[in-house]
Design a protein around this motif. Structure first.
Motif, PDB file in Angstrom:
ATOM      1  N   ASP A  38       0.704   4.092  -1.426  1.00 61.83           N
ATOM      2  CA  ASP A  38       0.053   5.402  -1.457  1.00 61.83           C
ATOM      3  C   ASP A  38      -0.741   5.708  -0.194  1.00 61.83           C
ATOM      4  N   VAL A  39      -0.662   4.830   0.801  1.00 63.96           N
ATOM      5  CA  VAL A  39      -1.427   5.004   2.035  1.00 63.96           C
ATOM      6  C   VAL A  39      -0.540   5.633   3.101  1.00 63.96           C
ATOM      7  N   ASP A  40      -1.077   6.649   3.766  1.00 69.23           N
ATOM      8  CA  ASP A  40      -0.395   7.248   4.907  1.00 69.23           C
ATOM      9  C   ASP A  40      -0.785   6.443   6.144  1.00 69.23           C
ATOM     10  N   LYS A  63      -3.096   7.656   8.904  1.00 71.02           N
ATOM     11  CA  LYS A  63      -4.525   7.872   8.673  1.00 71.02           C
ATOM     12  C   LYS A  63      -5.328   6.587   8.568  1.00 71.02           C
ATOM     13  N   ILE A  64      -4.717   5.447   8.798  1.00 72.83           N
ATOM     14  CA  ILE A  64      -5.447   4.183   8.673  1.00 72.83           C
ATOM     15  C   ILE A  64      -6.102   3.821   9.998  1.00 72.83           C
ATOM     16  N   TRP A 108      -5.918  -5.702   6.348  1.00 76.44           N
ATOM     17  CA  TRP A 108      -4.794  -5.698   5.415  1.00 76.44           C
ATOM     18  C   TRP A 108      -3.702  -6.656   5.861  1.00 76.44           C
ATOM     19  N   ASP A 144      -9.259  -1.498   9.219  1.00 77.28           N
ATOM     20  CA  ASP A 144      -8.614  -1.696   7.911  1.00 77.28           C
ATOM     21  C   ASP A 144      -7.227  -2.294   8.076  1.00 77.28           C
ATOM     22  N   HIS A 170       0.844  -1.208   0.000  1.00 80.48           N
ATOM     23  CA  HIS A 170       0.000   0.000   0.000  1.00 80.48           C
ATOM     24  C   HIS A 170       0.879   1.258   0.000  1.00 80.48           C
TER      25      HIS A 170
END
Length: 64
Positions: free
Chosen positions: A19-21, A24-25, A33, A29, A17
């Motif tokens: 592009d995921v910060d 902020k998750i 993941w 989720d 992932h």
């Protein structure tokens, strides 16, 4: 890979992932993941908030 392999999980999440910060998750989720990682093989019931916090922090450390 087990829940205790926090650093390896974080590396694989960063690769899966990009592009995921990780700041902020949400934990719902994040847990999903981790369970979906190809090499992950542990009981989802063995996960708790402290483990998810450790994984999130390791992921943050990896990308920031």
């Amino acid at each position: 890979m087990k829940w205790t392999e926090v650093e390896e999980i974080a590396l694989q999440l960063a690769d899966a992932h990009p592009d995921v910060d990780p700041l902020k998750i949400n934990f719902v989720d994040l847990m999903r993941w981790v369970i979906d990682l190809p090499e992950f093989d542990d009981d989802p019931k063995h996960c708790g908030e402290r483990i998810l916090e450790a994984i999130q922090q390791a992921w943050i450390d990896e990308v920031h």
